[in-house]
Design a protein around this motif. Sequence first.
Motif, PDB file in Angstrom:
ATOM      1  N   PRO A   1      -4.139  -5.057   7.461  1.00  0.00           N
ATOM      2  CA  PRO A   1      -3.890  -4.016   6.451  1.00  0.00           C
ATOM      3  C   PRO A   1      -2.712  -3.166   6.914  1.00  0.00           C
ATOM      4  CG  PRO A   1      -6.201  -4.065   7.125  1.00  0.00           C
ATOM      5  CD  PRO A   1      -5.445  -4.950   8.073  1.00  0.00           C
TER       6      PRO A   1
ATOM      7  N   GLU B   1      -0.580  -0.100   5.159  1.00  0.00           N
ATOM      8  CA  GLU B   1      -0.267   0.729   4.007  1.00  0.00           C
ATOM      9  C   GLU B   1       0.937   1.585   4.340  1.00  0.00           C
ATOM     10  OE1 GLU B   1      -3.679   2.736   2.489  1.00  0.00           O
ATOM     11  OE2 GLU B   1      -4.870   0.905   2.501  1.00  0.00           O
TER      12      GLU B   1
ATOM     13  N   ASP C   1       4.407  -0.052  -2.673  1.00  0.00           N
ATOM     14  CA  ASP C   1       3.359   0.179  -1.672  1.00  0.00           C
ATOM     15  C   ASP C   1       3.000  -1.128  -0.997  1.00  0.00           C
ATOM     16  OD1 ASP C   1       3.085   2.925  -2.125  1.00  0.00           O
ATOM     17  OD2 ASP C   1       1.824   2.567  -3.867  1.00  0.00           O
ATOM     18  N   ALA C   2       3.184  -1.179   0.318  1.00  0.00           N
ATOM     19  CA  ALA C   2       2.751  -2.347   1.082  1.00  0.00           C
ATOM     20  C   ALA C   2       1.237  -2.263   1.230  1.00  0.00           C
ATOM     21  CB  ALA C   2       3.418  -2.349   2.451  1.00  0.00           C
ATOM     22  N   LYS C   3       0.570  -3.413   1.153  1.00  0.00           N
ATOM     23  CA  LYS C   3      -0.888  -3.449   1.313  1.00  0.00           C
ATOM     24  C   LYS C   3      -1.299  -4.171   2.593  1.00  0.00           C
ATOM     25  CE  LYS C   3      -2.329  -3.054  -3.473  1.00  0.00           C
ATOM     26  NZ  LYS C   3      -3.155  -3.675  -4.510  1.00  0.00           N
ATOM     27  N   ASN C   4      -0.580  -5.242   2.922  1.00  0.00           N
ATOM     28  CA  ASN C   4      -0.826  -5.899   4.203  1.00  0.00           C
ATOM     29  C   ASN C   4       0.444  -6.624   4.628  1.00  0.00           C
ATOM     30  OD1 ASN C   4      -0.879  -8.639   3.154  1.00  0.00           O
ATOM     31  ND2 ASN C   4      -2.977  -8.299   2.498  1.00  0.00           N
TER      32      ASN C   4
ATOM     33  N   ALA D   1       2.771  -3.917  -3.800  1.00  0.00           N
ATOM     34  CA  ALA D   1       2.415  -3.508  -5.155  1.00  0.00           C
ATOM     35  C   ALA D   1       3.644  -2.858  -5.782  1.00  0.00           C
ATOM     36  CB  ALA D   1       1.246  -2.528  -5.119  1.00  0.00           C
TER      37      ALA D   1
ATOM     38  N   ASP E   1       0.666  -7.059  -7.920  1.00  0.00           N
ATOM     39  CA  ASP E   1       0.574  -7.415  -6.509  1.00  0.00           C
ATOM     40  C   ASP E   1       1.462  -8.633  -6.292  1.00  0.00           C
ATOM     41  OD1 ASP E   1      -1.030  -5.487  -5.467  1.00  0.00           O
ATOM     42  OD2 ASP E   1      -2.821  -6.725  -5.269  1.00  0.00           O
TER      43      ASP E   1
ATOM     44  N   SER F   1      -7.774  -7.825   9.770  1.00  0.00           N
ATOM     45  CA  SER F   1      -8.779  -7.334   8.822  1.00  0.00           C
ATOM     46  C   SER F   1     -10.128  -8.028   9.007  1.00  0.00           C
ATOM     47  CB  SER F   1      -8.283  -7.490   7.388  1.00  0.00           C
ATOM     48  OG  SER F   1      -7.936  -8.828   7.142  1.00  0.00           O
TER      49      SER F   1
END
Length: 144
Positions: free
Chosen positions: A18, A20, A55-58, A67, A112, A138
Amino acid sequence: MGMEKYSGEERRKFVRIPFEAVTRYSVRKDKSKKECAKGGCPDPRKAKRSYASADAKNVSTGGILLATKEHFPLHAILEIEMDVPSMDGYTTVKILGEIVRTTAMKNGELYDNGISFYKIKDEDRETIEELLEFCPASDEIENE
């Protein structure tokens, strides 16, 4: 109900953690992947472009999940800049990435995007590898 198709073997080649962070990106409309392969893409560190935020999520050493408000076609090339925590505070990493998967989110306003790193300098890959070493994957978090 729709979870059955994900119960098989993990398809990714790289461990993802993860991650963020606000990431900056710019679409490479001027160059196709084929032109980049022939050496036609300038070094992303030298290119002067206007960047949008995502927005980076992973993240992994091979790709990132972003995103975005924009919808991209598969195989579109993005220039991505992200600030990665490092020993010196933060290091800005610059990457050329290829959209390999895109999914509209439920609200219809965000997408995404699974992005495979297409071109990344060795030192930038090393910065990401160091981040991965210091952060648990994760699946390790879930199993604790």
